[in-house]
Design an enzyme around this catalytic site. Sequence first.
Site, short mmCIF file in Angstrom:
data_model
loop_
_atom_site.label_atom_id
_atom_site.label_comp_id
_atom_site.label_asym_id
_atom_site.label_seq_id
_atom_site.Cartn_x
_atom_site.Cartn_y
_atom_site.Cartn_z
NE ARG A 14 -140.04 -109.11 47.19
CZ ARG A 14 -140.94 -110.03 47.50
NH1 ARG A 14 -140.65 -111.32 47.41
NH2 ARG A 14 -142.14 -109.69 47.90
CD GLU A 62 -128.39 -118.39 55.56
OE1 GLU A 62 -127.75 -118.96 56.48
OE2 GLU A 62 -129.62 -118.50 55.43
CG PHE A 87 -130.57 -114.54 56.58
CD1 PHE A 87 -130.36 -114.45 57.94
CD2 PHE A 87 -131.87 -114.70 56.11
CE1 PHE A 87 -131.43 -114.54 58.83
CE2 PHE A 87 -132.93 -114.79 57.00
CZ PHE A 87 -132.72 -114.71 58.36
CG HIS A 113 -137.08 -109.63 52.07
ND1 HIS A 113 -137.07 -109.97 50.75
CD2 HIS A 113 -138.18 -110.23 52.60
CE1 HIS A 113 -138.11 -110.73 50.47
NE2 HIS A 113 -138.80 -110.91 51.57
CG ASP A 121 -141.14 -111.91 58.03
OD1 ASP A 121 -142.08 -112.56 58.52
OD2 ASP A 121 -140.68 -112.12 56.90
NE ARG A 171 -142.21 -109.62 52.49
CZ ARG A 171 -143.54 -109.44 52.54
NH1 ARG A 171 -144.05 -108.23 52.57
NH2 ARG A 171 -144.36 -110.48 52.53
#
Lengths: 318, 287
Positions: A14, A62, A87, A113, A121, A171
């Site tokens: 990322r 989004e 998302f 991610h 998460d 991530r």
Amino acid sequence: MLKELTKLEMKKTREGFGHGLVDLGEKDERIVVLAADVTDSVNAGFFARRFPERFVQMGIAEQNMATVATGLSLVGKIPFYSTYSVFSTCRCMDQIRISICYSNANVKICGAHGGISVGQDGATHQAMEDIAMMRSLPNMKVIVPCDYWQSKRATMAAAYIDGPVFIRFGREAVPTLTDESTPFEFGKGVVLRDGGDVAIIACGVMVYEALVAAEVLGKQGIDCRVINLHTIKPIDRDLIIRAARECGAIVTAEEHQVYGGMGSAVAEVLVSHAPVPQEFVAVMDCFGQSGQPDELLRAYGLKSEDIIAAVKRVLKRK
Amino acid sequence: MNPFNYSAEQLQAAALDVRRDIITMLVEAKSGHTGGPLSCTDFATALSFRYLNHKPSEPHWTDRDFLFYSIGHVTPVNYSLLAECGYFPLKDLMTFRKLNSRLQGHPHRLDTPGIEISSGSLGQGLSIACGVAKGSKIDKHPRRVFCIMGDGELQEGSCWEAVMFAGHYHLDNLGVIVDYNKRQIDGEVPKIMDVAPLADKWRAFNWQVLEIDGNDMQQILAAYDEMLRHRDRPMVIIAHTTMGKGVSFMEGKAEWHGKPPTMEQGEQALQELGTTYAEWSSRLLAG
């Protein structure tokens, strides 16, 4: 060329995305970036601070982000919209289907991610259906880079690929297999290691696991070809057919559900052009859970040991 | 500048032609939406023939205003106006909804000159209009962006994400017209899922609001004049309209949302509009 696998620098894909955006922004006024509240988490913040007038904060919306990006493309901008991959894809699938893909709008969809290695998460944030969903859409292109440098180069390449492009990042920091001078050729898989007994085709973080598996198998006398299939759509049909014909067996490895992902895309090529046995290393039709990234990769069968086992299974079927 | 700049009288005449087109193409297609296109006709005609800065001979002219029909299903009025403005031949209207036609049931950007975006799934058009408006702000380009929305459409939550965005960024280059005909497929909007009080909702999101009779040309012109004068925030015109406007047996009836008239009903409708199917289809096929 491959460096020694244990001594590779660890960097986040990322961040490659974030740095790629800044480099793009420097040379092209048309680049605009959108983010939905997790700006720094997806590293769009690098661009936002450098070019505030070309950054659009969307808030937690989004669906609106996907379609505002579509509008920006209509006045000649090259919009990159970014959030967690769950998302940026699943949350606004209809907007992507109608406004972006059916219209062939020049929108770049960035999913940070990706995969189970998101970690603690848990299942809600672990995108494992995004490749399947995105590759099912006409006009969409799908890229899953393997490391920092490839992420940066793929981001920069995506700006000049006409129409919708989905790029998926991870991530966690992952071993850096390429370097600043490694070219990125959209649509062309890369043979990282040659071999004639079996071909392991991988994308994203699984490319490193495939190389580790090939190293171990090499010592056991099994000669593995390793292919980094960073572009999943359009798929590099010729490279896959050649691997099937020359090796006679295929293992695919991806951090994604087994249904509909890169492995399925490879299987579609094989059954039509060069049917050979194939084994899938992927998430087996279940949701993830909380845990450390490496624990999760191990628990869900996505480590080099799992690739080794898959190679041994496929060789028995050859 | 609008290339036509019609007067109120010319707009009323043009709107009558558009209603004749709508009925004729729906009878020919034997499929499609009737009620919404007829309720939109007056304010949509005024946009195309008086206010919108566009060049029908050059659909992708970069300095144009943008007009989005967020309610994709009102293609009959959308296509009729594009054809009447000269984006493509009138005879194409007779191919509406047929195999290999450039006029899809719901609009497709890549098929039809003048269609800015593919639509048909509700609740997306205003977001796209916001993107164009925001991009124009970034470029300091003076263009205007218009978006036609439905009242039933406002039941889609994504609409309100876009309303919030436009208010937050003070997109004063953006104007919305809500076709408030108070009918949707299942019946009357207040009974299905009420969207009222509409004006209060938009004001709460920092929009300027005008309410008009959306089938009254004088009120329509006054509202657009105000929209073009106005600066500092986005503006919505809540246009109170009648579904099926102009055809007595369709007016106010939800059943006309999604069905076409039969040939017999079409003849009756066209008679009320001062023509016949034979006369009007000949006009279209010759154009």
